[in-house]
Design an enzyme around this catalytic site. Structure first.
Site, mmCIF file in Angstrom:
data_model
loop_
_atom_site.group_PDB
_atom_site.id
_atom_site.type_symbol
_atom_site.label_atom_id
_atom_site.label_comp_id
_atom_site.label_asym_id
_atom_site.label_seq_id
_atom_site.Cartn_x
_atom_site.Cartn_y
_atom_site.Cartn_z
ATOM 1 N N GLY A 86 0.827 -1.216 0.000
ATOM 2 C CA GLY A 86 0.000 0.000 0.000
ATOM 3 C C GLY A 86 0.853 1.254 0.000
ATOM 4 N NE ARG A 89 8.335 6.715 -0.551
ATOM 5 C CZ ARG A 89 9.500 6.986 -1.048
ATOM 6 N NH1 ARG A 89 10.145 8.044 -0.660
ATOM 7 N NH2 ARG A 89 10.047 6.187 -1.921
ATOM 8 C CG ASP A 121 10.371 8.997 7.017
ATOM 9 O OD1 ASP A 121 9.953 8.523 5.939
ATOM 10 O OD2 ASP A 121 11.439 9.635 7.102
ATOM 11 N NE ARG A 172 3.722 8.203 -8.565
ATOM 12 C CZ ARG A 172 4.322 7.123 -8.069
ATOM 13 N NH1 ARG A 172 5.559 6.842 -8.396
ATOM 14 N NH2 ARG A 172 3.699 6.345 -7.230
ATOM 15 N NE ARG A 179 0.689 1.114 -6.836
ATOM 16 C CZ ARG A 179 1.805 1.836 -6.771
ATOM 17 N NH1 ARG A 179 2.954 1.238 -6.916
ATOM 18 N NH2 ARG A 179 1.757 3.124 -6.553
ATOM 19 C CG ASP A 244 5.362 -3.197 -5.098
ATOM 20 O OD1 ASP A 244 6.062 -4.186 -5.354
ATOM 21 O OD2 ASP A 244 5.812 -2.188 -4.517
ATOM 22 C CG ASN A 245 7.570 -0.600 -7.724
ATOM 23 O OD1 ASN A 245 6.694 -0.019 -7.090
ATOM 24 N ND2 ASN A 245 8.768 -0.842 -7.220
ATOM 25 C CG ASP A 254 6.925 3.453 -7.572
ATOM 26 O OD1 ASP A 254 6.530 4.638 -7.528
ATOM 27 O OD2 ASP A 254 6.517 2.578 -6.790
HETATM 28 P P1 AMP Z 1 8.919 0.998 -3.512
HETATM 29 O O1 AMP Z 1 9.342 -0.376 -3.913
HETATM 30 O O2 AMP Z 1 10.031 1.960 -3.290
HETATM 31 O O3 AMP Z 1 7.925 1.552 -4.475
HETATM 32 O O4 AMP Z 1 8.176 0.912 -2.091
HETATM 33 C C1 AMP Z 1 7.761 -0.270 -1.490
HETATM 34 C C2 AMP Z 1 6.807 0.000 -0.345
HETATM 35 O O5 AMP Z 1 7.464 0.716 0.716
HETATM 36 C C3 AMP Z 1 5.599 0.819 -0.705
HETATM 37 O O6 AMP Z 1 4.511 0.294 0.006
HETATM 38 C C4 AMP Z 1 5.969 2.200 -0.212
HETATM 39 O O7 AMP Z 1 4.824 2.976 0.064
HETATM 40 C C5 AMP Z 1 6.743 1.892 1.035
HETATM 41 N N1 AMP Z 1 7.675 2.964 1.420
HETATM 42 C C6 AMP Z 1 8.804 3.333 0.783
HETATM 43 N N2 AMP Z 1 9.404 4.364 1.419
HETATM 44 C C7 AMP Z 1 8.632 4.674 2.491
HETATM 45 C C8 AMP Z 1 8.713 5.652 3.549
HETATM 46 N N3 AMP Z 1 9.723 6.524 3.628
HETATM 47 N N4 AMP Z 1 7.724 5.657 4.473
HETATM 48 C C9 AMP Z 1 6.717 4.782 4.400
HETATM 49 N N5 AMP Z 1 6.585 3.851 3.462
HETATM 50 C C10 AMP Z 1 7.534 3.778 2.507
HETATM 51 MG MG MG Z 2 6.422 1.308 -5.424
#
Ligand code: AMP
Ligand code: MG
Length: 473
Positions: A86, A89, A121, A172, A179, A244-245, A254
């Site tokens: 989900g 951020r 965070d 964005r 996804r 998820d991407n 992403d």
């Molecule tokens: P990503 O593969 O970078 O697209 O992110 C994978 C998951 O980690 C997604 O559910 C993002 O929302 C979560 N995520 C990445 N960075 C943060 C962050 N700084 N705080 C909270 N959730 C994060």
């Molecule tokens: Mg992602």
């Protein structure tokens, strides 16, 4: 005048278990770093003052008509399934129907914590925000489907990673944020009503000509085949092709550790966390098939006869490599000046790539220099290249205007990693000049660079080379 966004929201009307309603968390002192006027115009935004934009696109002021929410999804990360990811951020403000009648999501990334944040965070720092802004806009200018960047705002707050870094948020714009992992979310929960609602929504939004899950699967596969071939044709390495991407829309989404390769090697990896090269340059064409097999699996429960569906979907997924191959051949044939690729052209392309890998030739400049007639400069072993060149010239004899075709298929400029890193360092020090210079030069990547931008085409010196990139956290 205050900023007006003509919201027309639809995702917010899906069942409550599709998302969590969540407003962005306010930040200390938002300051606009970059704003995409052309895109704002396309979206029909009445764009307001710089301060107003900073307030809205940092999340400090929720504009009228927004229905802010964090989307739920699951996903395979490096092959391991996580049933609950989900938007940790990112917050979807809502959707607009743009001037071309296309429905677009407007989402703030780095907008604070959500119920899906886990240990995170909810924030982002300036580096990945400006990186995604620049790379996504460059991708768009290259003609490859991608999410877009509308705004980058500095939050005026520190973000703690290895060190304290300046916080920022990226707004964005996407055809949607649905996804493969969104389908997996409902399939993994055996929530058939949710899966049906998602299917109907996705079909109507992205595949209006499709009727059945089989149709959607086929069309989603076709888009991803085109997308990955497009990436490979410009030397792009996504870096985190988790399910998820992978967007159903067929857009690139992403940009974490994403990078454009300098010197060519098929197994190039930049991402610091991709230790086994799962998402290396060359593996992208295999991993995307695996990802679409996960989509197929998530669609099976929608079918009355699961065994028959598995048989049919397996056949569809098994046909994907041939589609990628065809898209790849068409793109790379154009890169060497050939319009209608025919048998044997693949060998011609692959033989050039093998010479390039051996020489460590610059991917972008070698292809660009084919039309300029100076490609041989990239090969220390001129003999090998000369032999290839002779075969190539023979093949080109039956092509009309191969040079124009090559100029249109081979960008002169890409966002080179060392330039992107230097841009980020300058921005952190308060100088947005390099960002705007790169953004402007990359808006016409197929034109011959203006004299003052020729340095942007130069590969990195050994000491400038960026060997690793990091996730956008
Ligand atoms: P990503 O593969 O970078 O697209 O992110 C994978 C998951 O980690 C997604 O559910 C993002 O929302 C979560 N995520 C990445 N960075 C943060 C962050 N700084 N705080 C909270 N959730 C994060
Ligand atoms: Mg992602």
């Amino acid at each position: 005048m205050t900023l007006m966004i003509p919201f027309d929201n639809s995702y917010a009307h899906l069942p409550e278990n599709f998302f969590s309603r969540q407003s962005p968390a306010p930040v200390a002192s938002p300051e606009l770093l970059a704003f995409n006027d052309a895109l704002a115009d396309e979206l029909g935004l009445d764009a307001g003052t710089a301060q107003d934009r900073a307030e809205v696109f940092s999340g400090n002021r929720t504009p009228q008509g927004a229905a802010p929410l964090a989307q739920a999804y699951a996903g395979h990360q490096f092959g391991g399934f996580n049933p609950q990811l989900g938007d940790g951020r990112a917050i979807l403000l809502g959707e607009v129907v743009d001037r071309n009648g296309q429905r677009r999501d407007i989402q703030i990334k780095g907008a604070g914590r959500t119920p899906y944040s886990r240990m995170g965070d909810g924030r982002a720092w300036m580096g990945p925000v400006l990186r995604e802004y620049l790379l996504s806009e460059a991708m768009h200018a290259m003609g490859i489907p991608t999410t877009r960047a509308l705004a980058a705002v500095a939050t005026g707050e520190p973000v703690y990673r290895d060190a304290a870094l300046p916080g920022a948020a990226l707004t964005r714009v996407a055809a949607s944020h649905i996804r493969v992992g969104t389908f997996q979310y409902f399939a993994a929960r055996q929530d058939l009503d949710g899966l049906k609602a998602l299917f109907d929504y996705t079909r109507a939004r992205h595949f209006p000509q499709a009727r059945t899950p089989q149709d959607v699967l086929e069309q989603a596969i076709e888009r991803q085949a085109e997308l990955v071939a497009g990436w490979m044709s410009v030397g792009f390495i996504h870096g985190v092709m988790n399910t998820d991407n992978t967007a159903l829309s067929g857009e690139t989404i992403d940009y974490g550790p994403a990078a454009f390769m300098d010197s060519y090697h098929p197994v190039t990896v930049y991402s610091s966390i991709d230790r086994n090269g799962r998402y290396s340059y060359d593996n992208q064409s295999r991993v995307i098939v695996w990802n679409m097999a996960q989509l197929a699996g998530a669609l099976v429960p929608l079918m009355p006869d699961n065994d028959a569906a598995i048989a049919d979907f397996t056949e569809t997924v098994n046909a994907m490599p041939a589609r990628i191959e065809a898209a790849w051949r068409r793109r790379f044939a154009a890169k060497i000046g050939i319009a209608g690729a025919r048998d044997g052209d693949e060998t011609l392309v692959n033989d050039l790539l093998a010479l390039m890998a051996e020489a460590g030739a610059d991917f972008t400049n070698t292809f660009r220099d084919l039309a300029r007639g100076t490609a041989r400069d990239h090969f220390p072993d001129a003999g090998g290249y000369e032999r290839w060149h002779a075969r190539w010239q023979e093949r080109l004899a039956s092509e009309t205007d191969p040079n124009a075709r090559m100029m249109a298929a081979n960008p002169a400029l890409i966002p080179r990693n060392h330039r992107v890193e230097a841009m980020i360092q300058a921005a952190v020090a308060g100088d947005m000049g390099p960002f705007h210079r790169l953004l402007s030069a990359l808006s016409t990547p197929y034109d011959e660079p203006a004299p003052e931008n020729r340095d942007l085409a130069t590969p990195p010196q050994p000491h400038e080379e960026v060997r690793q990139t990091f996730c956008g956290t």
